[in-house]
Design an enzyme around this catalytic site. Structure first.
Site, PDB file in Angstrom:
ATOM      1  N   SER A   1      -1.884   0.597   1.216  1.00 24.58           N
ATOM      2  CA  SER A   1      -2.445  -0.545   2.051  1.00 24.58           C
ATOM      3  C   SER A   1      -2.491  -0.303   3.439  1.00 24.58           C
ATOM      4  O   SER A   1      -3.187  -0.912   4.020  1.00 24.58           O
ATOM      5  CB  SER A   1      -1.866  -1.809   1.618  1.00 24.58           C
ATOM      6  OG  SER A   1      -0.416  -1.662   1.891  1.00 24.58           O
TER       7      SER A   1
ATOM      8  N   LYS B   1      -8.010  -9.557  -3.148  1.00 24.04           N
ATOM      9  CA  LYS B   1      -8.762  -8.739  -2.402  1.00 24.04           C
ATOM     10  C   LYS B   1     -10.175  -8.683  -2.953  1.00 24.04           C
ATOM     11  O   LYS B   1     -10.915  -9.462  -2.237  1.00 24.04           O
ATOM     12  CB  LYS B   1      -7.915  -7.184  -2.489  1.00 24.04           C
ATOM     13  CG  LYS B   1      -6.456  -7.467  -1.881  1.00 24.04           C
ATOM     14  CD  LYS B   1      -5.664  -6.389  -1.573  1.00 24.04           C
ATOM     15  CE  LYS B   1      -4.314  -6.686  -1.681  1.00 24.04           C
ATOM     16  NZ  LYS B   1      -3.774  -7.588  -0.821  1.00 24.04           N
TER      17      LYS B   1
ATOM     18  N   HIS C   1      -5.854  -2.482  -3.915  1.00 16.99           N
ATOM     19  CA  HIS C   1      -6.832  -2.062  -2.898  1.00 16.99           C
ATOM     20  C   HIS C   1      -7.911  -1.221  -3.408  1.00 16.99           C
ATOM     21  O   HIS C   1      -8.926  -1.058  -2.509  1.00 16.99           O
ATOM     22  CB  HIS C   1      -6.309  -1.410  -1.635  1.00 16.99           C
ATOM     23  CG  HIS C   1      -4.978  -2.332  -0.942  1.00 16.99           C
ATOM     24  ND1 HIS C   1      -5.607  -3.213  -0.040  1.00 16.99           N
ATOM     25  CD2 HIS C   1      -3.862  -2.342  -1.109  1.00 16.99           C
ATOM     26  CE1 HIS C   1      -4.488  -3.700   0.470  1.00 16.99           C
ATOM     27  NE2 HIS C   1      -3.417  -3.366  -0.190  1.00 16.99           N
TER      28      HIS C   1
HETATM   29  N1  PMP Z   1       0.287  -4.423  -4.323  1.00 17.85           N
HETATM   30  C1  PMP Z   1      -0.313  -3.969  -3.078  1.00 17.85           C
HETATM   31  C2  PMP Z   1      -0.430  -2.667  -3.145  1.00 17.85           C
HETATM   32  C3  PMP Z   1      -0.806  -4.896  -2.095  1.00 17.85           C
HETATM   33  O1  PMP Z   1      -0.866  -4.298  -0.930  1.00 17.85           O
HETATM   34  C4  PMP Z   1      -0.511  -6.154  -2.101  1.00 17.85           C
HETATM   35  C5  PMP Z   1      -0.717  -7.170  -1.196  1.00 17.85           C
HETATM   36  N2  PMP Z   1      -1.012  -6.720   0.056  1.00 17.85           N
HETATM   37  C6  PMP Z   1      -0.017  -6.690  -3.496  1.00 17.85           C
HETATM   38  C7  PMP Z   1       0.409  -5.794  -4.426  1.00 17.85           C
HETATM   39  C8  PMP Z   1       0.359  -8.211  -3.690  1.00 17.85           C
HETATM   40  O2  PMP Z   1      -0.696  -8.751  -3.885  1.00 17.85           O
HETATM   41  P1  PMP Z   1      -1.019 -10.301  -3.640  1.00 17.85           P
HETATM   42  O3  PMP Z   1      -0.988 -10.456  -1.974  1.00 17.85           O
HETATM   43  O4  PMP Z   1      -2.205 -10.923  -4.181  1.00 17.85           O
HETATM   44  O5  PMP Z   1      -0.054 -11.145  -3.894  1.00 17.85           O
END
Ligand code: PMP
Length: 408
Positions: free
Chosen positions: A186, A245, A214
């Site tokens: 991310s 996302k 992602h």
């Molecule tokens: N896994 C990854 C790799 C993420 O980047 C994120 C959020 N940025 C999440 C899980 C968590 O997802 P959420 O924001 O939908 O709770």
């Protein structure tokens, strides 16, 4: 007695320093949302390029209508967990659609992507197991590992040889071994070499969990993510994904072919002890999933936009941390220039993310951009042009000119 919040004093003082030079990068308010790619920020029309809205579906008529109809039909909230308070038909419909989309027998929805990682990891692994996780894993993965009580072994980021070595060293340790990687990371936007990891997993008889947060909808012939793009979809034992996302909603899921996968519904605490996803979120995610299935051209638009931005920023001379992907992380030499550039971009009507240590490794200062399929050619042009302006301002700052700060 010590004040209970004293432990945060160093973080609070760093945050205060940021506030001295401009608006709060951790508290940006989108005062009015015009579309998937534009909002009013500090009273200014602003291009959104830091929202992970990869497919730009948050204002798609199908998704809006589905969410609105679900609220009218099923109410504003579920008011409880599925095991205690009941499953809605829409939860099951979404789980079936996700299982189909991911090419798996089963899918389980969680209330956020964060909880999907908590619920999957702590549900799968226990104190007698070993988890091998990429050192750059998302916090939700680390938190899931802690909750599991399993022995943790970190391997070097994106390094299958290091994983291989650490698995070999384990000997007989651990009843089961679970390897955890992400499809696209991310912060830097770099991809995991999933095929190489799959080979190591096969060699050692371990399980492989891939968080495609992602990369869902973004990569692979069917949009399943990075593993599918590398042709090793079959090697993935457990997928994790999020609705927040590419699907433009809130929630998360796990998917698997394991014949006893459903046992997690009565063993995984982050599934059992929290309210299930709301009707609007479930309906919006399902509508978005159908849209991605119907219109794979969206993926092409996303990658075309990413390529255009990547090329232009590279030509301007910015250092980009990873090969081209919809996450474009620009590395700046120090905190001062990163904060300055982020502020100036916002003043120019461009919102990206500012990422500083400890959110990034020591010495890494980033402007993190996320590209959307919904960015129009005009927005791409305006976005790049404003980066050109800021590059000039940074150069002027470097040569000691102060006129820039006055808004030249
Ligand atoms: N896994 C990854 C790799 C993420 O980047 C994120 C959020 N940025 C999440 C899980 C968590 O997802 P959420 O924001 O939908 O709770």
């Amino acid at each position: 007695m010590t004040d209970i919040l004293d432990k945060y004093a160093p973080i609070a003082s760093r945050h205060d320093q940021l506030l001295e030079v401009g608006p709060d990068p951790l508290g940006v308010c989108l005062e009015e949302i015009y579309s998937a790619t534009e909002a009013r920020v500090n009273g200014r029309r602003t291009i959104l390029a830091g929202t992970n809205n990869y497919m730009g579906v948050t204002f798609e008529p199908d998704c809006l209508e589905a969410a609105e109809a679900a609220v009218r039909a099923h109410g504003t909230g579920t008011t409880g967990s599925r095991i205690a308070n009941g499953t809605y038909g829409a939860h099951l419909a979404l789980e079936q659609a996700l299982a189909r989309f991911m090419g798996r027998e089963k899918a389980i929805v969680f209330s956020t992507g964060y909880q999907a990682n908590l619920g999957m990891i702590a549900g799968l692994a226990g104190p007698k197991d070993v988890i091998l996780l990429d050192a750059d894993s998302h916090s939700s993965i680390y938190d899931g590992c802690r909750l599991s009580g399993a022995t943790l072994v970190r391997f070097r980021h994106n390094d299958p040889a290091d994983l291989d070595k650490r698995l070999a060293r384990l000997g007989d340790e651990g009843e089961s071994r679970l390897i955890i990687i992400e499809g696209i990371y991310s912060m830097l936007g770099d991809r995991a070499p999933v095929a190489e990891f799959a080979e190591v997993k096969r060699k050692h008889g371990a399980y492989l969990l891939v968080d495609e947060a992602h990369s869902l909808g973004v990569m692979g012939p069917n949009g399943r993510g990075a593993a599918e793009a590398e042709g090793v979809d079959e090697d993935v034992d457990f997928y994790v994904g999020t609705f927040s996302k590419s699907l433009g909603s809130i929630g998360g899921f796990g998917a698997s072919n394991h014949p006893r996968f459903d046992v997690l519904r009565v063993c995984s605490r982050p599934y059992m002890f929290t309210a299930s996803p709301s009707p609007a979120n479930v309906a919006a995610a399902l509508a978005a999933l159908k849209l991605l299935e119907r219109d794979p051209g969206r993926r092409d638009r996303l990658w075309n936009n990413a390529q255009a931005i990547y090329d232009r920023l590279t030509r301007i001379g910015f250092e980009i941390c990873a090969p081209m992907s919809p996450i474009i992380a620009i590395r700046l030499p120090d905190e001062r220039s990163a904060v300055f550039a982020w502020n100036r971009l916002l003043e120019h009507g461009v919102y990206v993310n500012l990422a500083l240590p400890p959110g990034t490794p020591a010495g890494v200062y980033l402007l993190r951009c996320s590209v959307s399929a919904a960015h129009t050619p005009e927005q791409v042009e305006a976005f790049c042009h404003r980066f050109e302006l800021v590059a000039r301002e940074l150069a002027a700052m470097d040569s000691g000119e102060t006129a820039v700060a006055a808004g030249a």
